[in-house]
Design a protein around this motif. Sequence first.
Motif, mmCIF file in Angstrom:
data_model
loop_
_atom_site.group_PDB
_atom_site.id
_atom_site.type_symbol
_atom_site.label_atom_id
_atom_site.label_comp_id
_atom_site.label_asym_id
_atom_site.label_seq_id
_atom_site.Cartn_x
_atom_site.Cartn_y
_atom_site.Cartn_z
ATOM 1 N N ILE A 88 28.873 79.333 -6.995
ATOM 2 C CA ILE A 88 28.325 78.656 -5.810
ATOM 3 C C ILE A 88 27.906 77.251 -6.228
ATOM 4 O O ILE A 88 27.257 77.078 -7.258
ATOM 5 N N ARG A 89 28.281 76.278 -5.429
ATOM 6 C CA ARG A 89 27.829 74.904 -5.708
ATOM 7 C C ARG A 89 27.476 74.213 -4.396
ATOM 8 O O ARG A 89 28.121 74.424 -3.376
ATOM 9 N N PHE A 90 26.448 73.381 -4.466
ATOM 10 C CA PHE A 90 25.974 72.654 -3.298
ATOM 11 C C PHE A 90 26.663 71.293 -3.201
ATOM 12 O O PHE A 90 26.997 70.680 -4.202
ATOM 13 N N ARG A 91 26.840 70.850 -1.973
ATOM 14 C CA ARG A 91 27.413 69.537 -1.699
ATOM 15 C C ARG A 91 26.371 68.738 -0.914
ATOM 16 O O ARG A 91 25.361 69.284 -0.508
ATOM 17 N N SER A 92 26.633 67.450 -0.697
ATOM 18 C CA SER A 92 25.718 66.547 0.032
ATOM 19 C C SER A 92 24.427 66.318 -0.740
ATOM 20 O O SER A 92 23.405 65.999 -0.164
ATOM 21 N N LEU A 93 24.495 66.482 -2.074
ATOM 22 C CA LEU A 93 23.325 66.192 -2.905
ATOM 23 C C LEU A 93 23.526 64.861 -3.594
ATOM 24 O O LEU A 93 24.566 64.598 -4.172
ATOM 25 N N VAL A 94 22.520 64.008 -3.538
ATOM 26 C CA VAL A 94 22.620 62.671 -4.102
ATOM 27 C C VAL A 94 21.630 62.541 -5.239
ATOM 28 O O VAL A 94 20.454 62.883 -5.098
ATOM 29 N N ALA A 119 27.550 73.689 1.184
ATOM 30 C CA ALA A 119 27.811 74.393 -0.073
ATOM 31 C C ALA A 119 29.213 74.996 -0.064
ATOM 32 O O ALA A 119 29.849 75.124 0.986
ATOM 33 N N TYR A 120 29.682 75.352 -1.268
ATOM 34 C CA TYR A 120 30.953 76.048 -1.453
ATOM 35 C C TYR A 120 30.686 77.365 -2.179
ATOM 36 O O TYR A 120 30.023 77.378 -3.215
ATOM 37 N N VAL A 121 31.230 78.443 -1.630
ATOM 38 C CA VAL A 121 31.091 79.767 -2.244
ATOM 39 C C VAL A 121 32.491 80.241 -2.647
ATOM 40 O O VAL A 121 33.370 80.382 -1.792
ATOM 41 N N VAL A 122 32.694 80.449 -3.961
ATOM 42 C CA VAL A 122 33.996 80.865 -4.484
ATOM 43 C C VAL A 122 33.964 82.371 -4.750
ATOM 44 O O VAL A 122 33.129 82.852 -5.525
ATOM 45 N N PHE A 123 34.879 83.096 -4.087
ATOM 46 C CA PHE A 123 34.991 84.540 -4.280
ATOM 47 C C PHE A 123 36.062 84.849 -5.333
ATOM 48 O O PHE A 123 36.918 84.005 -5.632
ATOM 49 N N LYS A 124 36.023 86.057 -5.829
ATOM 50 C CA LYS A 124 37.019 86.478 -6.817
ATOM 51 C C LYS A 124 38.346 86.789 -6.151
ATOM 52 O O LYS A 124 39.409 86.556 -6.723
ATOM 53 N N GLU A 125 38.310 87.319 -4.927
ATOM 54 C CA GLU A 125 39.526 87.678 -4.200
ATOM 55 C C GLU A 125 39.614 86.881 -2.898
ATOM 56 O O GLU A 125 38.600 86.566 -2.273
ATOM 57 N N GLU A 126 40.843 86.584 -2.499
ATOM 58 C CA GLU A 126 41.076 85.812 -1.277
ATOM 59 C C GLU A 126 40.676 86.598 -0.025
ATOM 60 O O GLU A 126 40.163 86.028 0.945
ATOM 61 N N CYS A 127 40.896 87.915 -0.052
ATOM 62 C CA CYS A 127 40.554 88.752 1.107
ATOM 63 C C CYS A 127 39.052 88.766 1.369
ATOM 64 O O CYS A 127 38.600 88.874 2.522
ATOM 65 N N ASP A 128 38.250 88.628 0.293
ATOM 66 C CA ASP A 128 36.793 88.600 0.457
ATOM 67 C C ASP A 128 36.333 87.316 1.162
ATOM 68 O O ASP A 128 35.393 87.332 1.959
ATOM 69 N N ALA A 129 37.027 86.208 0.859
ATOM 70 C CA ALA A 129 36.701 84.932 1.521
ATOM 71 C C ALA A 129 37.000 85.012 3.014
ATOM 72 O O ALA A 129 36.249 84.471 3.837
ATOM 73 N N ILE A 130 38.080 85.698 3.373
ATOM 74 C CA ILE A 130 38.437 85.859 4.795
ATOM 75 C C ILE A 130 37.398 86.724 5.507
ATOM 76 O O ILE A 130 37.033 86.458 6.654
ATOM 77 N N LYS A 131 36.901 87.742 4.820
ATOM 78 C CA LYS A 131 35.856 88.593 5.406
ATOM 79 C C LYS A 131 34.575 87.802 5.672
ATOM 80 O O LYS A 131 33.884 88.035 6.660
ATOM 81 N N LYS A 197 27.067 60.441 1.792
ATOM 82 C CA LYS A 197 25.841 60.116 1.062
ATOM 83 C C LYS A 197 24.591 60.341 1.897
ATOM 84 O O LYS A 197 23.643 60.975 1.448
ATOM 85 N N THR A 198 24.581 59.823 3.124
ATOM 86 C CA THR A 198 23.380 59.885 3.954
ATOM 87 C C THR A 198 23.347 61.086 4.884
ATOM 88 O O THR A 198 22.283 61.396 5.435
ATOM 89 N N THR A 199 24.500 61.753 5.076
ATOM 90 C CA THR A 199 24.675 62.877 6.015
ATOM 91 C C THR A 199 24.427 62.474 7.469
ATOM 92 O O THR A 199 24.284 63.333 8.334
ATOM 93 N N LEU A 200 24.375 61.164 7.741
ATOM 94 C CA LEU A 200 24.243 60.703 9.118
ATOM 95 C C LEU A 200 25.601 60.793 9.810
ATOM 96 O O LEU A 200 26.642 60.598 9.186
ATOM 97 N N GLY A 201 25.573 61.087 11.108
ATOM 98 C CA GLY A 201 26.820 61.207 11.855
ATOM 99 C C GLY A 201 27.515 59.873 12.027
ATOM 100 O O GLY A 201 26.890 58.810 11.980
ATOM 101 N N LYS A 202 28.826 59.930 12.258
ATOM 102 C CA LYS A 202 29.628 58.731 12.478
ATOM 103 C C LYS A 202 29.909 58.487 13.957
ATOM 104 O O LYS A 202 30.706 57.624 14.308
ATOM 105 N N GLY A 203 29.269 59.294 14.820
ATOM 106 C CA GLY A 203 29.385 59.042 16.250
ATOM 107 C C GLY A 203 30.403 59.898 16.969
ATOM 108 O O GLY A 203 30.613 59.718 18.165
ATOM 109 N N PHE A 204 31.039 60.834 16.276
ATOM 110 C CA PHE A 204 31.989 61.721 16.952
ATOM 111 C C PHE A 204 32.047 63.072 16.248
ATOM 112 O O PHE A 204 31.618 63.211 15.088
ATOM 113 N N GLY A 205 32.577 64.064 16.952
ATOM 114 C CA GLY A 205 32.659 65.416 16.406
ATOM 115 C C GLY A 205 33.614 66.279 17.215
ATOM 116 O O GLY A 205 34.308 65.811 18.121
#
Length: 294
Positions: A88-94, A119-131, A197-205
């Motif tokens: 497991i690793r976190f993203r959006s950390l500065v 964050a990103y969670v890496v599973f051992k099997e691909e089927c577990d990620a789909i679950k 870096k700032t996690t501020l929105g860019k005005g669309f989604g």
Amino acid sequence: RESALEQADEEEKQKLFQNKAKKKKRASCAVPKSLNSDTGPTVKQGEKKKVDVETVNRRTVFVGNLPVNCTLQELKSLFKEYGKIKSIRFRSLVQLFKQYSSFSCSRHKVHPSAKFVNAYVVFKEECDAIKALKLNGTEIASGFHIRVDIASKSSSHDKKRSVFVGNLSYDIRDDALREHFSVCGGVVGVRIVRDRKTTLGKGFGYVLFDNMDAVHLALKLNETVLMGRKIRVQRCGEKGKVPQKSHNQSRAPKDRVDTTLKNKRASNESFVGEKANPLKKRTKPKRLKNSSQK
């Protein structure tokens, strides 16, 4: 003495010839080795790395809109029921301080304006990620509905069940957008494009619904006010249309402008011509004095 010198010269020539022959042999032996050992494996290694990254991404889920105070242990306990977790690793950390070079030291050092982390969670099997995709849209804390998706680039979203939302406030949260469109139907996921870096929105989604009927209702929310802004709602992949002029509209004004421009040009040219070539004043020829007056 002369014969000895000649013999020495011949010996030196033979040594030089032998050295050249040895160098040629070494070069001929080295070229195929470099071709076989360097270029071949590097291409294969590059292809292997691409394949390995893609296979890992298929076993990885992206988890968005997590609270800033979320810990690795909490995230692990949330996903462990779906399969064995590899990492497991976190993203959006500065990193705010240069002396903290390792990830473990800068774990809690986030951007001051950050209201959530990913964050990103890496599973051992691909089927577990789909679950694990079942957790998409789950509210893990007050006002935090997480977004769970496969990290692989090959994973595609259904554009027919999605809408594009523009002119959003930069500090808008996912839940505010979800709540605004919940009246249209079941919202599967919300994605606001943000600065890393700032996690501020860019005005669309984007908003993904569970059926196409909700999309028709969502389009009616075009130009409705959200956080003090009139939002723009349209189908995904639909470019903004430029209003076309009606066929019945006369083109007289355009022609009139052209004629006025022509007249102006003509007047300017004539004026410049007269100014450039002024008329010379005629001078009277001097009369010759008669010889009788002298």
